[in-house]
Write an enzyme that holds these catalytic residues in place. Structure first.
Site, PDB file in Angstrom:
ATOM      1  N   THR A  88       0.875  -1.183   0.000  1.00 42.74           N
ATOM      2  CA  THR A  88       0.000   0.000   0.000  1.00 42.74           C
ATOM      3  C   THR A  88       0.909   1.228   0.000  1.00 42.74           C
ATOM      4  O   THR A  88       1.318   1.689  -1.055  1.00 42.74           O
ATOM      5  CB  THR A  88      -0.952  -0.014   1.220  1.00 42.74           C
ATOM      6  OG1 THR A  88      -0.209  -0.176   2.411  1.00 42.74           O
ATOM      7  CG2 THR A  88      -1.979  -1.118   1.082  1.00 42.74           C
ATOM      8  N   LYS A 130       3.486  -7.046   4.027  1.00 39.37           N
ATOM      9  CA  LYS A 130       3.254  -5.630   3.734  1.00 39.37           C
ATOM     10  C   LYS A 130       3.052  -4.957   5.077  1.00 39.37           C
ATOM     11  O   LYS A 130       2.393  -5.493   5.974  1.00 39.37           O
ATOM     12  CB  LYS A 130       2.080  -5.446   2.782  1.00 39.37           C
ATOM     13  CG  LYS A 130       0.737  -5.354   3.435  1.00 39.37           C
ATOM     14  CD  LYS A 130       0.200  -3.946   3.275  1.00 39.37           C
ATOM     15  CE  LYS A 130      -0.498  -3.508   4.539  1.00 39.37           C
ATOM     16  NZ  LYS A 130      -0.593  -2.073   4.666  1.00 39.37           N
ATOM     17  N   THR A 146      -0.469  -7.655  13.812  1.00 42.71           N
ATOM     18  CA  THR A 146       0.057  -6.606  12.914  1.00 42.71           C
ATOM     19  C   THR A 146       0.255  -7.023  11.457  1.00 42.71           C
ATOM     20  O   THR A 146       0.708  -8.090  11.163  1.00 42.71           O
ATOM     21  CB  THR A 146       1.430  -6.079  13.386  1.00 42.71           C
ATOM     22  OG1 THR A 146       2.375  -7.113  13.346  1.00 42.71           O
ATOM     23  CG2 THR A 146       1.333  -5.493  14.760  1.00 42.71           C
ATOM     24  N   GLU A 148       5.881   4.026   7.345  1.00 40.96           N
ATOM     25  CA  GLU A 148       5.451   5.229   6.630  1.00 40.96           C
ATOM     26  C   GLU A 148       6.320   6.426   7.010  1.00 40.96           C
ATOM     27  O   GLU A 148       6.404   6.792   8.180  1.00 40.96           O
ATOM     28  CB  GLU A 148       3.977   5.520   6.919  1.00 40.96           C
ATOM     29  CG  GLU A 148       3.071   4.578   6.143  1.00 40.96           C
ATOM     30  CD  GLU A 148       1.593   4.778   6.419  1.00 40.96           C
ATOM     31  OE1 GLU A 148       0.801   4.335   5.587  1.00 40.96           O
ATOM     32  OE2 GLU A 148       1.249   5.367   7.456  1.00 40.96           O
TER      33      GLU A 148
END
Lengths: 401, 401
Positions: free
Chosen positions: A155, A177, A188, A274
């Site tokens: 993603t 991922k 998770t 991220e």
């Protein structure tokens, strides 16, 4: 870590014998922005299957479906998509997950009840079933398709995360991922593991849980646990040999290989969190118990202030001690000893003289080790995370729009 | 909220009768960058005193000193500084806190044991005692010195936070410094409250704890609980009248006024959170219990992903449901109903059609209300926080350097 001779060069989920995979672009999130986002992982042979799922009470439709299908302890394949989580989608979402499994089962030639489903992406969005129906037949399952599949589940990940390790006569492959909405104790992220080892179902479940405990459950990127998390392993037995079960000679080797692979993938997930620019590893030692060590390590690695300080290469070590202090672990402020890399910055809970320039330079590196000795006992644990950057905010302020 | 007639215009800690305050620039953090950073709050009369302290096991020297001094339930004054937390400073830190109290007690003309101490700022730095010794005599205590004092305790706060409310024959004033390292259940931040009401010590402690529970304990800025948090109230009795104790006629009015003031200050702290551009209010209703409502409200307001989405005015409501789901509160995914302001975006746990442009415009505002009805019972609670901005990261990546 990939210099470790147990790792297979360019390994992944199709490294173990008898597994194929493939992916295509369905346009799940945006029909005009095509990227690989739909794929299948398939075992030629029936597999023992085990999984660990999110503990979030709001579970996505595919998670609920898989929990039911895995009760029998076997499976042969997983169909997966990115771009839409199929979570908070009500009865329609459940029907869509079931249909997606059926479409994939027909394409792969397995029974629908042997097909599992995994989705990741935006919560509260319906799967575009027309596009998924159209795309499914385009998936080509090949013996080196694992790399394409690892890309299809990304993603906000910037790189695919996959690896495979050799064990005692078997191989374990894996892909993952990660990126955001990641926190310990939730299983998770999405992680798919394959092995050609013959493994007893109950041992497989136990071994997976143990491996998850020392890897993904010690990983925090932003403290948000997702609705879709799962770690799944399929064991085909294609490598032959005696079945690996609790107490058998090869059980320890299997556990070691599985732990090694999961820890590798957890570290890669942390590194690619991220907005991350640095991998943070927190080692807590000298805790009163192992549980205390886990609590303290995870609280430190999850602290927004610690993460921001590492981002700015600011040796603001007080934040580490404060995080340990509120973790729930037993701590004695006056006993704590703290290292940033090789640099001791705290002894007996008080600052010691250190070469600030040297420490700042160390914190400028791509991997930062924070080692905290509580000097209270023998408990030890390691947790992984990443720094908090302006980029994390940017990514998450503009996710659905 | 300040349009509420109970609020005194430009009120603060010196609004109640018999309190004086003052501040000066000691150069605590940086001797060359002078800003108000040292001050004293004084009551002419002896006061009943109560406090709630951080639950962090690593407690700053002034916290430990005050805990001991408050056992007697009385105090007359507080000396406070910003720029250095005097936490993780060992035996020297304890000696410094004691000396700082002595210097202030001498200057203010009270007994050392009636002087409390509070520090806020960088953890692990020693107080520059020479500068504090030199600066203390410069503090002028005046009847409207509360405003100067509110400025002197600011760290990364951008505005002072202070107010006063009128009760039934009494006034309660308060000031607060917030900004970062703020999370529920820790007593959170530094808050000093004063009142001229005559209050029984045990009732004062209970009333403060209740007020903190519905205000500061429902406030999350970054999930990090500090080593120095305290909320302290001094009740001088200067306004006269019968003593307010549990069960007396004025007890409910006192509690109401105290709650109102603390909630006002909590909201102002959220609004001025580090890097904040918006105040977020999360109201959870229909929870199975009040405790469940508190858990869910705090998890939602503390979610980095929810905060980032609000920052970007992104109606990514799935993150709200996911946060509620992992909060520990009982939730039934298919029952949840969610409003962003007046806009319903989820019913029965599934998306409903909404005017996206209108919702984005609503999220562009300075105050964002997230209202989640769990439809399971009658439990309700409200929590406050702020959006997560790139600025938060910038502030905290460069704090000590």
């Amino acid at each position: 870590m990939k210099t470790d001779p147990d790792f297979i060069p360019s390994g992944g989920v199709t490294s173990p014998g008898g597994f194929t995979a493939g992916a295509t672009s369905a346009g799940v999130k945006n029909k005009d922005k095509r990227r690989p986002d739909l794929g299948i992982l398939l075992s030629e042979a029936p597999c023992a299957a085990a999984a660990v799922f999110t503990t979030n009470k709001v579970k996505a439709a595919p998670v609920l479906l898989d929990m039911a299908r895995l009760k029998k302890g076997t499976a042969r394949a997983v169909v997966m998509n990115s771009g839409c989580a199929n979570a908070c989608t009500g009865a329609k979402g459940t029907a869509d997950a079931i249909e997606m499994a059926e479409l994939a089962a027909r394409h792969a030639g397995v029974k629908p009840e042997d097909m599992l489903v995994a989705s990741t992406g935006v919560i509260g969005m319906m799967l575009p079933m027309d596009r998924i129906r159209a795309a499914m037949p385009r998936i080509k399952l090949t013996a080196d398709g694992g790399h394409d599949l690892a890309r299809a589940i990304m993603t906000t990940d910037t790189v695919p995360k996959e690896a495979a390790v050799k064990g005692d006569g078997f191989i374990i492959g894996g892909m993952l991922k990660g990126s955001g909405m990641i926190h310990p104790d939730m299983a998770t992220l999405l992680c798919f593991l394959t092995t050609d080892a013959p493994v007893d179902i109950s041992f497989l479940q136990r071994a997976l849980r143990r491996a998850v405990d020392v890897s993904f459950n010690m990983l925090s990127i932003d403290g948000d646990g997702s609705t879709n998390d799962m770690a799944l392993i399929l064991a085909s037995g294609a490598a032959g040999g005696k079945t690996i079960a609790q107490g058998t000679p090869r059980a320890p080797a299997f556990q070691r290989a599985l732990n090694k692979l999961c820890i590798y993938l957890a570290r890669e997930a942390a590194r690619d969190g991220e907005g991350a620019t640095k991998l943070i590893e927190v080692k807590v030692s000298g805790a009163k118990s192992q549980q205390d060590a886990r609590l303290a390590a995870r609280e430190v690695v999850g602290s927004a202030l610690v993460k921001a300080a590492v981002h700015g290469s600011d040796p603001n070590w007080g934040r580490v001690l404060a995080a340990a202090g509120r973790s729930g672990a037993a701590v004695a402020a006056e006993k704590m000893e703290l290292y940033l890399g090789d640099n001791r910055v705290v002894k007996n809970g008080s600052p010691v003289e250190f070469d600030k320039q040297k420490v700042v330079k160390y914190l400028d590196g791509k991997e930062v080790l924070i080692a905290l000795d509580l000097h209270l006992g023998r408990g030890a644990a390691t947790a992984w995370g990443c720094d908090l950057s302006e980029e994390y905010v940017k990514i998450n302020a503009e996710y659905t729009t």
